[in-house]
Design a protein around this motif. Structure first.
Motif, PDB file in Angstrom:
ATOM      1  N   UNK A 133      33.159  92.402  29.899  1.00  0.00           N
ATOM      2  CA  UNK A 133      32.522  91.217  29.823  1.00  0.00           C
ATOM      3  C   UNK A 133      33.284  90.105  30.064  1.00  0.00           C
ATOM      4  N   UNK A 134      34.624  90.151  29.695  1.00  0.00           N
ATOM      5  CA  UNK A 134      35.579  88.940  29.882  1.00  0.00           C
ATOM      6  C   UNK A 134      35.671  88.608  31.315  1.00  0.00           C
ATOM      7  N   UNK A 135      35.900  89.702  32.297  1.00  0.00           N
ATOM      8  CA  UNK A 135      36.143  89.623  33.382  1.00  0.00           C
ATOM      9  C   UNK A 135      34.836  88.859  34.212  1.00  0.00           C
ATOM     10  N   UNK A 136      33.681  89.602  33.873  1.00  0.00           N
ATOM     11  CA  UNK A 136      32.498  88.933  34.274  1.00  0.00           C
ATOM     12  C   UNK A 136      32.483  87.381  34.066  1.00  0.00           C
ATOM     13  N   UNK A 137      32.733  87.172  33.003  1.00  0.00           N
ATOM     14  CA  UNK A 137      32.490  85.867  32.538  1.00  0.00           C
ATOM     15  C   UNK A 137      33.507  84.776  32.974  1.00  0.00           C
ATOM     16  N   UNK A 138      34.697  85.255  33.122  1.00  0.00           N
ATOM     17  CA  UNK A 138      35.819  84.564  33.768  1.00  0.00           C
ATOM     18  C   UNK A 138      35.655  84.178  35.385  1.00  0.00           C
ATOM     19  N   UNK A 139      34.904  85.142  36.035  1.00  0.00           N
ATOM     20  CA  UNK A 139      34.758  84.961  37.507  1.00  0.00           C
ATOM     21  C   UNK A 139      33.823  83.946  37.506  1.00  0.00           C
ATOM     22  N   UNK A 140      32.628  83.788  36.539  1.00  0.00           N
ATOM     23  CA  UNK A 140      31.744  82.972  36.733  1.00  0.00           C
ATOM     24  C   UNK A 140      32.368  81.659  36.491  1.00  0.00           C
ATOM     25  N   UNK A 141      33.343  81.445  35.578  1.00  0.00           N
ATOM     26  CA  UNK A 141      34.032  80.382  35.153  1.00  0.00           C
ATOM     27  C   UNK A 141      34.807  79.854  36.343  1.00  0.00           C
ATOM     28  N   UNK A 142      35.481  80.652  37.065  1.00  0.00           N
ATOM     29  CA  UNK A 142      36.322  80.602  38.127  1.00  0.00           C
ATOM     30  C   UNK A 142      35.578  79.983  39.363  1.00  0.00           C
ATOM     31  N   UNK A 143      34.337  80.508  39.524  1.00  0.00           N
ATOM     32  CA  UNK A 143      33.467  79.974  40.681  1.00  0.00           C
ATOM     33  C   UNK A 143      32.975  78.457  40.200  1.00  0.00           C
ATOM     34  N   UNK A 144      32.723  78.102  39.262  1.00  0.00           N
ATOM     35  CA  UNK A 144      32.330  76.985  38.499  1.00  0.00           C
ATOM     36  C   UNK A 144      33.572  75.809  38.737  1.00  0.00           C
ATOM     37  N   UNK A 145      34.774  76.453  38.211  1.00  0.00           N
ATOM     38  CA  UNK A 145      35.947  75.428  38.425  1.00  0.00           C
ATOM     39  C   UNK A 145      36.245  75.072  39.919  1.00  0.00           C
ATOM     40  N   UNK A 146      35.950  76.277  40.843  1.00  0.00           N
ATOM     41  CA  UNK A 146      36.356  75.947  42.239  1.00  0.00           C
ATOM     42  C   UNK A 146      35.075  74.903  42.871  1.00  0.00           C
ATOM     43  N   UNK A 147      33.998  75.029  42.260  1.00  0.00           N
ATOM     44  CA  UNK A 147      32.936  74.009  42.883  1.00  0.00           C
ATOM     45  C   UNK A 147      33.405  72.630  42.502  1.00  0.00           C
ATOM     46  N   UNK A 148      34.050  72.355  41.489  1.00  0.00           N
ATOM     47  CA  UNK A 148      34.762  71.030  41.110  1.00  0.00           C
ATOM     48  C   UNK A 148      36.168  70.795  41.609  1.00  0.00           C
ATOM     49  N   UNK A 149      36.749  71.674  42.521  1.00  0.00           N
ATOM     50  CA  UNK A 149      38.119  71.496  42.725  1.00  0.00           C
ATOM     51  C   UNK A 149      39.263  71.653  41.589  1.00  0.00           C
ATOM     52  N   UNK A 150      38.807  72.552  40.722  1.00  0.00           N
ATOM     53  CA  UNK A 150      39.580  72.740  39.558  1.00  0.00           C
ATOM     54  C   UNK A 150      40.161  74.120  39.628  1.00  0.00           C
ATOM     55  N   UNK A 151      41.347  74.294  38.628  1.00  0.00           N
ATOM     56  CA  UNK A 151      41.798  75.683  38.465  1.00  0.00           C
ATOM     57  C   UNK A 151      41.230  75.893  37.129  1.00  0.00           C
ATOM     58  N   UNK A 152      41.033  77.538  37.079  1.00  0.00           N
ATOM     59  CA  UNK A 152      40.726  78.165  35.929  1.00  0.00           C
ATOM     60  C   UNK A 152      42.015  78.569  35.189  1.00  0.00           C
ATOM     61  N   UNK A 153      42.175  78.248  33.814  1.00  0.00           N
ATOM     62  CA  UNK A 153      43.309  78.733  33.214  1.00  0.00           C
ATOM     63  C   UNK A 153      43.060  79.896  32.114  1.00  0.00           C
ATOM     64  N   UNK A 154      43.942  80.814  32.270  1.00  0.00           N
ATOM     65  CA  UNK A 154      44.049  81.936  31.090  1.00  0.00           C
ATOM     66  C   UNK A 154      45.371  81.633  30.315  1.00  0.00           C
ATOM     67  N   UNK A 155      45.066  81.771  29.054  1.00  0.00           N
ATOM     68  CA  UNK A 155      46.245  81.651  27.938  1.00  0.00           C
ATOM     69  C   UNK A 155      46.493  82.574  27.184  1.00  0.00           C
ATOM     70  N   UNK A 156      47.873  82.785  27.239  1.00  0.00           N
ATOM     71  CA  UNK A 156      48.518  83.863  26.032  1.00  0.00           C
ATOM     72  C   UNK A 156      48.516  83.057  24.743  1.00  0.00           C
ATOM     73  N   UNK A 157      48.181  83.336  23.677  1.00  0.00           N
ATOM     74  CA  UNK A 157      48.462  83.125  22.322  1.00  0.00           C
ATOM     75  C   UNK A 157      49.522  83.969  21.320  1.00  0.00           C
ATOM     76  N   UNK A 158      49.838  83.558  20.295  1.00  0.00           N
ATOM     77  CA  UNK A 158      50.751  84.327  19.510  1.00  0.00           C
ATOM     78  C   UNK A 158      50.099  85.188  18.425  1.00  0.00           C
ATOM     79  N   UNK A 159      50.613  86.413  18.490  1.00  0.00           N
ATOM     80  CA  UNK A 159      49.802  87.259  17.507  1.00  0.00           C
ATOM     81  C   UNK A 159      50.160  87.134  16.170  1.00  0.00           C
TER      82      UNK A 159
END
Length: 273
Positions: A133-159
């Motif tokens: 589900x995450x990959x599906x949603x991230x691809x949708x977000x990447x396409x929307x970001x690309x539409x406006x000339x932006x990058x999509x960020x993926x962040x590591x947090x701390x455990x």
């Protein structure tokens, strides 16, 4: 401690929070900053009224501050949530409803970096289902970001602070970045390199920088321990940022630290004059 040749922006979701949201851009400008970033400001809704979006844009414009980073809807943040895009059901639906809202706001403000927090593991749900589900949603977000000339960020947090969040190392986040780029074919997914979170995970920060600088789309800093301003802990942040610059990173560095007991306006005395 010397910090030179860096482009610093202020995260208005952790600094200047003693002020109402619409007053924070002007406060950042008064402290000498021309750029700011934000977590998703409307915790309760992924789709705020257009009047509220317009008011935030006016506050940014009136202050002369450029929005350089914005989170997608992430649930209760600050709070127990760490994103929504991998949580099946209502939260995933809320994330999807938020995608175009964020992209359109980014287009209106010129924001070029959009951060999608992965979300916590859900008890009783197969992690493989969440990851798909995450990959599906991230691809949708990447396409929307690309539409406006932006990058999509993926962040590591701390455990220690986010025990249910699955991306708690740089390689784990990079693996997601690579998968999103492969599936979308766009190449606009990037790593959000947060030196505080990675240090809390015990990672070799120099090695992370050398290995992943070319895949990094945004950087955030706070000292460790304490998540305070540079100089309040033991991280060699000036050296690490210098290493990032030598590795080719020329983007913004977000100040995502707690001001401590003092007003936010007094939490920048570590900066070079």
């Amino acid at each position: 401690m010397a910090f030179t040749d860096q482009r610093f922006d202020v995260n208005l979701s952790i600094l200047f929070t003693e002020l109402p949201l619409l007053e924070r851009p002007a406060a950042a400008a008064a402290a000498g900053f021309t750029a700011v970033e934000l977590w998703w400001p409307w915790i309760e809704t992924p789709t705020p009224p257009q009047t509220e979006l317009d008011a935030l844009k006016r506050a940014l414009d009136d202050a002369g501050t450029q929005l350089v980073g914005l989170n997608f809807y992430a649930g209760r943040l600050p709070g127990p949530d760490r994103g929504a895009l991998s949580e099946p059901g209502e939260e995933s639906d809320r994330f999807r409803a938020n995608i175009d809202v964020v992209a359109d706001f980014a287009a209106s403000t010129g924001c070029k970096a959009l951060n999608a927090l992965y979300g916590n593991r859900v008890e009783g749900t197969d992690p493989a289902v969440q990851d798909a589900l995450a990959l599906e949603n991230l691809v949708l977000a990447a396409r929307a970001a690309d539409r406006v000339g932006a990058v999509l960020l993926v962040e590591a947090l701390n455990k220690p602070e986010s025990p249910l969040y699955p991306l708690v190392s740089a390689p784990a986040a990079i693996d997601v970045v690579d998968k999103v780029n492969q599936l979308s074919g766009l190449g606009n997914a990037k790593f959000l390199l947060d030196l505080y979170h990675l240090s809390m995970n015990g990672e070799d920060l120099g090695e992370v920088i050398d290995t992943y600088a070319d895949k990094t789309g945004h950087v955030q800093i706070a000292d460790n321990p304490g998540r305070g301003a540079p100089g309040t802990g033991s991280l060699p942040l000036a050296d690490l940022l210098g290493r990032l610059a030598k590795a080719g990173y020329q983007g913004w560095v977000g100040l995502e630290y707690k001001p401590g007991d003092r007003p936010s306006a007094e939490a920048f005395d570590w900066l070079p004059n």
